[in-house]
Design a protein around this motif. Sequence first.
Motif, PDB file in Angstrom:
ATOM      1  N   ILE A   1       0.968  -1.171  -0.176  1.00 12.76           N
ATOM      2  CA  ILE A   1       0.144  -0.083   0.103  1.00 12.76           C
ATOM      3  C   ILE A   1       1.082   1.031   0.097  1.00 12.76           C
ATOM      4  CG2 ILE A   1      -1.905  -1.037   1.580  1.00 12.76           C
ATOM      5  CD1 ILE A   1      -1.303   0.363   3.373  1.00 12.76           C
ATOM      6  N   SER A   2       0.346   2.162  -0.102  1.00 12.56           N
ATOM      7  CA  SER A   2       0.788   3.764  -0.813  1.00 12.56           C
ATOM      8  C   SER A   2       1.863   4.388   1.331  1.00 12.56           C
ATOM      9  CB  SER A   2       0.197   4.951  -0.854  1.00 12.56           C
ATOM     10  OG  SER A   2       0.973   5.841  -1.062  1.00 12.56           O
ATOM     11  N   HIS A   3       3.043   4.446   1.121  1.00 15.58           N
ATOM     12  CA  HIS A   3       3.572   4.996   2.262  1.00 15.58           C
ATOM     13  C   HIS A   3       2.785   6.402   3.215  1.00 15.58           C
ATOM     14  CE1 HIS A   3       6.221   1.484   2.187  1.00 15.58           C
ATOM     15  NE2 HIS A   3       6.331   1.836   2.384  1.00 15.58           N
ATOM     16  N   ASP A   4       1.770   7.215   1.902  1.00 18.44           N
ATOM     17  CA  ASP A   4       1.359   8.339   2.196  1.00 18.44           C
ATOM     18  C   ASP A   4       0.257   8.198   3.262  1.00 18.44           C
ATOM     19  OD1 ASP A   4       3.166   9.567   0.102  1.00 18.44           O
ATOM     20  OD2 ASP A   4       1.545   9.713  -0.839  1.00 18.44           O
ATOM     21  N   LEU A   5      -0.300   6.265   3.492  1.00 20.10           N
ATOM     22  CA  LEU A   5      -0.836   6.438   4.617  1.00 20.10           C
ATOM     23  C   LEU A   5       0.111   6.925   6.196  1.00 20.10           C
ATOM     24  CD1 LEU A   5      -3.590   5.567   5.487  1.00 20.10           C
ATOM     25  CD2 LEU A   5      -2.391   3.140   5.456  1.00 20.10           C
ATOM     26  N   ILE A   6       1.793   6.780   5.774  1.00 22.76           N
ATOM     27  CA  ILE A   6       1.750   7.209   7.216  1.00 22.76           C
ATOM     28  C   ILE A   6       1.667   8.687   7.829  1.00 22.76           C
ATOM     29  CG2 ILE A   6       4.288   7.552   7.916  1.00 22.76           C
ATOM     30  CD1 ILE A   6       4.748   5.199   6.666  1.00 22.76           C
ATOM     31  N   TRP A   7       1.596   9.075   7.118  1.00 25.05           N
ATOM     32  CA  TRP A   7       1.350  10.535   6.755  1.00 25.05           C
ATOM     33  C   TRP A   7      -0.383  10.463   7.669  1.00 25.05           C
ATOM     34  CZ3 TRP A   7       5.200  13.463   8.423  1.00 25.05           C
ATOM     35  CH2 TRP A   7       6.411  13.605   7.369  1.00 25.05           C
TER      36      TRP A   7
ATOM     37  N   ASP B   1      -4.508  12.008  -1.280  1.00 25.38           N
ATOM     38  CA  ASP B   1      -5.313  10.858  -2.648  1.00 25.38           C
ATOM     39  C   ASP B   1      -5.087   9.401  -2.327  1.00 25.38           C
ATOM     40  OD1 ASP B   1      -5.853  11.050  -5.204  1.00 25.38           O
ATOM     41  OD2 ASP B   1      -3.698  10.901  -5.957  1.00 25.38           O
ATOM     42  N   LEU B   2      -5.611   9.347  -0.937  1.00 24.56           N
ATOM     43  CA  LEU B   2      -5.651   7.714  -0.604  1.00 24.56           C
ATOM     44  C   LEU B   2      -7.553   7.353  -0.455  1.00 24.56           C
ATOM     45  CD1 LEU B   2      -2.553   7.592   2.014  1.00 24.56           C
ATOM     46  CD2 LEU B   2      -2.416   6.824  -0.555  1.00 24.56           C
ATOM     47  N   ALA B   3      -7.508   6.330  -0.883  1.00 21.41           N
ATOM     48  CA  ALA B   3      -8.413   5.397  -0.181  1.00 21.41           C
ATOM     49  C   ALA B   3      -8.306   3.610  -0.216  1.00 21.41           C
ATOM     50  CB  ALA B   3      -9.394   5.154  -1.382  1.00 21.41           C
TER      51      ALA B   3
ATOM     52  N   PRO C   1      -6.781  -0.737   3.180  1.00 19.71           N
ATOM     53  CA  PRO C   1      -5.954   1.045   3.182  1.00 19.71           C
ATOM     54  C   PRO C   1      -4.895   1.003   2.131  1.00 19.71           C
ATOM     55  CG  PRO C   1      -5.680   0.200   5.488  1.00 19.71           C
ATOM     56  CD  PRO C   1      -5.917  -1.350   4.017  1.00 19.71           C
ATOM     57  N   GLY C   2      -5.560   2.643   2.063  1.00 18.71           N
ATOM     58  CA  GLY C   2      -3.577   3.270   1.479  1.00 18.71           C
ATOM     59  C   GLY C   2      -3.878   3.143   0.352  1.00 18.71           C
ATOM     60  N   LEU C   3      -4.594   2.802  -0.093  1.00 20.58           N
ATOM     61  CA  LEU C   3      -4.697   3.119  -2.122  1.00 20.58           C
ATOM     62  C   LEU C   3      -4.683   4.587  -2.973  1.00 20.58           C
ATOM     63  CD1 LEU C   3      -6.646  -0.710  -2.761  1.00 20.58           C
ATOM     64  CD2 LEU C   3      -3.890  -0.503  -2.111  1.00 20.58           C
ATOM     65  N   ARG C   4      -4.022   4.167  -3.838  1.00 19.60           N
ATOM     66  CA  ARG C   4      -4.694   5.591  -4.606  1.00 19.60           C
ATOM     67  C   ARG C   4      -5.888   5.461  -5.665  1.00 19.60           C
ATOM     68  NH1 ARG C   4      -1.374   9.110  -2.803  1.00 19.60           N
ATOM     69  NH2 ARG C   4       0.787   8.488  -2.838  1.00 19.60           N
ATOM     70  N   PRO C   5      -6.748   5.942  -5.567  1.00 20.52           N
ATOM     71  CA  PRO C   5      -7.872   6.263  -6.068  1.00 20.52           C
ATOM     72  C   PRO C   5      -8.060   5.179  -7.249  1.00 20.52           C
ATOM     73  CG  PRO C   5      -8.046   8.452  -5.144  1.00 20.52           C
ATOM     74  CD  PRO C   5      -6.252   6.955  -5.580  1.00 20.52           C
ATOM     75  N   ALA C   6      -7.665   5.598  -7.546  1.00 19.20           N
ATOM     76  CA  ALA C   6      -6.772   4.513  -9.298  1.00 19.20           C
ATOM     77  C   ALA C   6      -7.423   3.150  -9.122  1.00 19.20           C
ATOM     78  CB  ALA C   6      -6.498   4.901 -11.027  1.00 19.20           C
ATOM     79  N   GLU C   7      -6.319   2.844  -7.782  1.00 13.44           N
ATOM     80  CA  GLU C   7      -6.548   1.324  -7.940  1.00 13.44           C
ATOM     81  C   GLU C   7      -7.438   0.035  -6.932  1.00 13.44           C
ATOM     82  OE1 GLU C   7      -4.693  -2.931  -7.225  1.00 13.44           O
ATOM     83  OE2 GLU C   7      -4.942  -0.991  -9.013  1.00 13.44           O
TER      84      GLU C   7
END
Length: 175
Positions: free
Chosen positions: A29-35, A132-134, A150-156
């Motif tokens: 998943i995206s590491h942006d979920l950390i933030w 920009d997560l979903a 959690p932590g997926l880009r909307p397109a994914e």
Amino acid sequence: MNGDDLAGPPPAPAGALEPWPDTVRWQPISHDLIWVELIRLGLLLAVLLVGLGLGWAFSGHWLFGAALGAVALLAGWRALTIVRAVSAWGYAEREQDLLVRHGLLVRRLSIVPYSRMQFVDVSAGPLERAFDLATVQLHTAAAASDARVPGLRPAEASRLRDRLTALGEDRAEGL
């Protein structure tokens, strides 16, 4: 009774208790979920610290000061674990099911057969949208078996939702 009977069961192969199968290709998943998680922790921490600080200011009791210190230590520990916990999340699409893994101390592997899925949700709260997560939430007949990614880009997230929905319908028709 011979000496072999006292030896017990044969030893498990190395890694037998490791819940993550090595035979699948895990998607991180995206590491942006950390933030997102750190900001959530910061908001909770702010409320707790203000409440404890006001209690200490008005009462002067030492327990409020001790609680402030304990909350600060726990918040630091939680911030460190958030980074590792987000890295532990992953999912894998297989032919008949979806695998979702997460957890540090207690590792969890959820296997959701496509034929058992009732519906799939995609959600994004204000913080998730800001980064920009979903989150994709899978619902099955048994509530305990629901899984989320959690932590997926909307397109994914949309792609995964559409694929899971299509596979779920195909498998359900075959029953």
